[in-house]
Design a protein around this motif. Sequence first.
Motif, PDB file in Angstrom:
ATOM      1  N   THR A 119      37.527  55.635  45.411  1.00  0.00           N
ATOM      2  CA  THR A 119      37.357  54.816  44.208  1.00  0.00           C
ATOM      3  C   THR A 119      37.183  53.344  44.567  1.00  0.00           C
ATOM      4  N   LEU A 120      37.988  52.869  45.517  1.00  0.00           N
ATOM      5  CA  LEU A 120      37.858  51.480  45.958  1.00  0.00           C
ATOM      6  C   LEU A 120      36.496  51.235  46.607  1.00  0.00           C
ATOM      7  N   GLY A 121      36.011  52.216  47.360  1.00  0.00           N
ATOM      8  CA  GLY A 121      34.710  52.082  47.995  1.00  0.00           C
ATOM      9  C   GLY A 121      33.589  51.953  46.989  1.00  0.00           C
ATOM     10  N   VAL A 122      33.664  52.719  45.911  1.00  0.00           N
ATOM     11  CA  VAL A 122      32.661  52.618  44.845  1.00  0.00           C
ATOM     12  C   VAL A 122      32.675  51.212  44.254  1.00  0.00           C
ATOM     13  N   SER A 123      33.870  50.658  44.080  1.00  0.00           N
ATOM     14  CA  SER A 123      33.993  49.311  43.531  1.00  0.00           C
ATOM     15  C   SER A 123      33.431  48.266  44.489  1.00  0.00           C
ATOM     16  N   VAL A 124      33.674  48.453  45.789  1.00  0.00           N
ATOM     17  CA  VAL A 124      33.096  47.548  46.785  1.00  0.00           C
ATOM     18  C   VAL A 124      31.569  47.597  46.701  1.00  0.00           C
ATOM     19  N   GLY A 125      31.017  48.808  46.559  1.00  0.00           N
ATOM     20  CA  GLY A 125      29.575  48.963  46.423  1.00  0.00           C
ATOM     21  C   GLY A 125      29.028  48.193  45.237  1.00  0.00           C
ATOM     22  N   TYR A 126      29.790  48.198  44.127  1.00  0.00           N
ATOM     23  CA  TYR A 126      29.365  47.443  42.950  1.00  0.00           C
ATOM     24  C   TYR A 126      29.371  45.945  43.226  1.00  0.00           C
ATOM     25  N   PHE A 127      30.469  45.432  43.775  1.00  0.00           N
ATOM     26  CA  PHE A 127      30.569  43.990  44.005  1.00  0.00           C
ATOM     27  C   PHE A 127      29.514  43.509  45.002  1.00  0.00           C
ATOM     28  N   VAL A 128      29.221  44.315  46.003  1.00  0.00           N
ATOM     29  CA  VAL A 128      28.161  43.969  46.959  1.00  0.00           C
ATOM     30  C   VAL A 128      26.807  43.909  46.243  1.00  0.00           C
ATOM     31  N   SER A 129      26.531  44.915  45.399  1.00  0.00           N
ATOM     32  CA  SER A 129      25.261  44.964  44.662  1.00  0.00           C
ATOM     33  C   SER A 129      25.126  43.786  43.704  1.00  0.00           C
ATOM     34  N   ASP A 130      26.182  43.532  42.951  1.00  0.00           N
ATOM     35  CA  ASP A 130      26.134  42.458  41.962  1.00  0.00           C
ATOM     36  C   ASP A 130      26.049  41.095  42.641  1.00  0.00           C
ATOM     37  N   LEU A 131      26.781  40.938  43.739  1.00  0.00           N
ATOM     38  CA  LEU A 131      26.740  39.673  44.466  1.00  0.00           C
ATOM     39  C   LEU A 131      25.348  39.418  45.036  1.00  0.00           C
ATOM     40  N   ALA A 132      24.690  40.478  45.501  1.00  0.00           N
ATOM     41  CA  ALA A 132      23.330  40.343  46.017  1.00  0.00           C
ATOM     42  C   ALA A 132      22.379  39.879  44.919  1.00  0.00           C
ATOM     43  N   LEU A 152      36.147  37.011  46.494  1.00  0.00           N
ATOM     44  CA  LEU A 152      37.575  37.297  46.567  1.00  0.00           C
ATOM     45  C   LEU A 152      37.841  38.775  46.296  1.00  0.00           C
ATOM     46  N   SER A 153      37.199  39.302  45.266  1.00  0.00           N
ATOM     47  CA  SER A 153      37.409  40.705  44.882  1.00  0.00           C
ATOM     48  C   SER A 153      36.928  41.648  45.980  1.00  0.00           C
ATOM     49  N   ALA A 154      35.715  41.414  46.479  1.00  0.00           N
ATOM     50  CA  ALA A 154      35.150  42.289  47.506  1.00  0.00           C
ATOM     51  C   ALA A 154      35.982  42.256  48.786  1.00  0.00           C
ATOM     52  N   THR A 155      36.462  41.069  49.164  1.00  0.00           N
ATOM     53  CA  THR A 155      37.272  40.940  50.383  1.00  0.00           C
ATOM     54  C   THR A 155      38.588  41.684  50.243  1.00  0.00           C
ATOM     55  N   ALA A 156      39.285  41.466  49.126  1.00  0.00           N
ATOM     56  CA  ALA A 156      40.589  42.101  48.916  1.00  0.00           C
ATOM     57  C   ALA A 156      40.462  43.618  48.806  1.00  0.00           C
ATOM     58  N   ILE A 157      39.455  44.085  48.065  1.00  0.00           N
ATOM     59  CA  ILE A 157      39.277  45.530  47.881  1.00  0.00           C
ATOM     60  C   ILE A 157      38.881  46.187  49.198  1.00  0.00           C
ATOM     61  N   SER A 158      38.008  45.537  49.955  1.00  0.00           N
ATOM     62  CA  SER A 158      37.593  46.100  51.248  1.00  0.00           C
ATOM     63  C   SER A 158      38.782  46.230  52.193  1.00  0.00           C
ATOM     64  N   THR A 160      42.079  46.487  51.474  1.00  0.00           N
ATOM     65  CA  THR A 160      43.030  47.530  51.065  1.00  0.00           C
ATOM     66  C   THR A 160      42.422  48.923  51.187  1.00  0.00           C
ATOM     67  N   MET A 161      41.097  49.031  51.043  1.00  0.00           N
ATOM     68  CA  MET A 161      40.420  50.315  51.227  1.00  0.00           C
ATOM     69  C   MET A 161      40.504  50.764  52.683  1.00  0.00           C
ATOM     70  N   LEU A 162      40.267  49.845  53.618  1.00  0.00           N
ATOM     71  CA  LEU A 162      40.213  50.187  55.036  1.00  0.00           C
ATOM     72  C   LEU A 162      41.606  50.293  55.666  1.00  0.00           C
ATOM     73  N   SER A 163      42.557  49.485  55.186  1.00  0.00           N
ATOM     74  CA  SER A 163      43.888  49.464  55.786  1.00  0.00           C
ATOM     75  C   SER A 163      44.876  50.402  55.096  1.00  0.00           C
ATOM     76  N   GLY A 164      44.627  50.690  53.797  1.00  0.00           N
ATOM     77  CA  GLY A 164      45.566  51.509  53.035  1.00  0.00           C
ATOM     78  C   GLY A 164      46.761  50.729  52.536  1.00  0.00           C
ATOM     79  N   GLU A 165      46.781  49.421  52.753  1.00  0.00           N
ATOM     80  CA  GLU A 165      47.902  48.579  52.323  1.00  0.00           C
ATOM     81  C   GLU A 165      47.643  47.986  50.939  1.00  0.00           C
TER      82      GLU A 165
END
Length: 274
Positions: A119-132, A152-158, A160-165
């Motif tokens: 779910t977090l990955g899908v959100s990262v995909g959105y923020f990357v697309s919208d930011l582009a 800020l959103s893309a960095t924080a979500i990425s 926590t997605m990769l670290s699990g924290e």
Amino acid sequence: MQVSKTQVMAEQSYIYQAGWLVRNYLLADHLVACTSVLVGIYMCKMAYDVTHMISSLYYKGYASLTKIQRIEWNNRGMSSAHAIFITVMSLYLVFFSDLFSDCTEGPVIFRSSSLSIFTLGVSVGYFVSDLAMIFWLYPSLGGIEYVLHHLLSATAISYTMLSGEGQLYTYMVLISETTTPGINLRWFLDTAGMKKSSAYLVNGVMMFIAWLVARILLFIYLFYYIYLYYDQIRQMHTLGYLLTLLVPAALFIMNIMWFTKILRGLRKTLAKRQ
């Protein structure tokens, strides 16, 4: 009609291969993140195209919009689709699933699952697309405040997605996306020349209430939750610790700034109707 043994075996083989693919690829934690980001980008493209198709068929004024207005129109349809998806998933994971339940053993700050990562990955995909798109058409789709918010959103979500924290806190922040469809609807009504309609007034009132609850009161509750589990937060890596403390604070400041604008806009709309 009889089904041959060969056909049955072929179907069973297909089912087995599909199951193997899901177990060993889509649900593998080290691959689910990359897969979900690509899925998020693809879903954004689909939402953009579907918005264009539906608007072309059912809104006569769509063709008369300028090129940049049509792009923003479709972009806002895309952001609304993401907002609905991430709000539903965030509410489920935070309040209805057992992932962050007090009954589950282990520090809540380190809990994650394949579903929460996806779910977090899908959100990262959105923020990357919208930011582009924002960079591509800057500043037509948003100024520096939107760039800062998305970064800020893309960095924080990425992270926590990769670290699990800190996924609990990330999802609590993402619940605030529930205000996005209302904001986009207000822009749609304004662009369609319906600024004096009752729908525009009702939307303004609902947007004010939703923003107050989801982006002001919810963040205050989030800060309380951070205080409550601060001993666990201190165990996070330095980057995760800083993101957990600083990103919600920065977003909260921006939320207050935007809230004052919403309040002023609502007052002007109500004053014109008296």
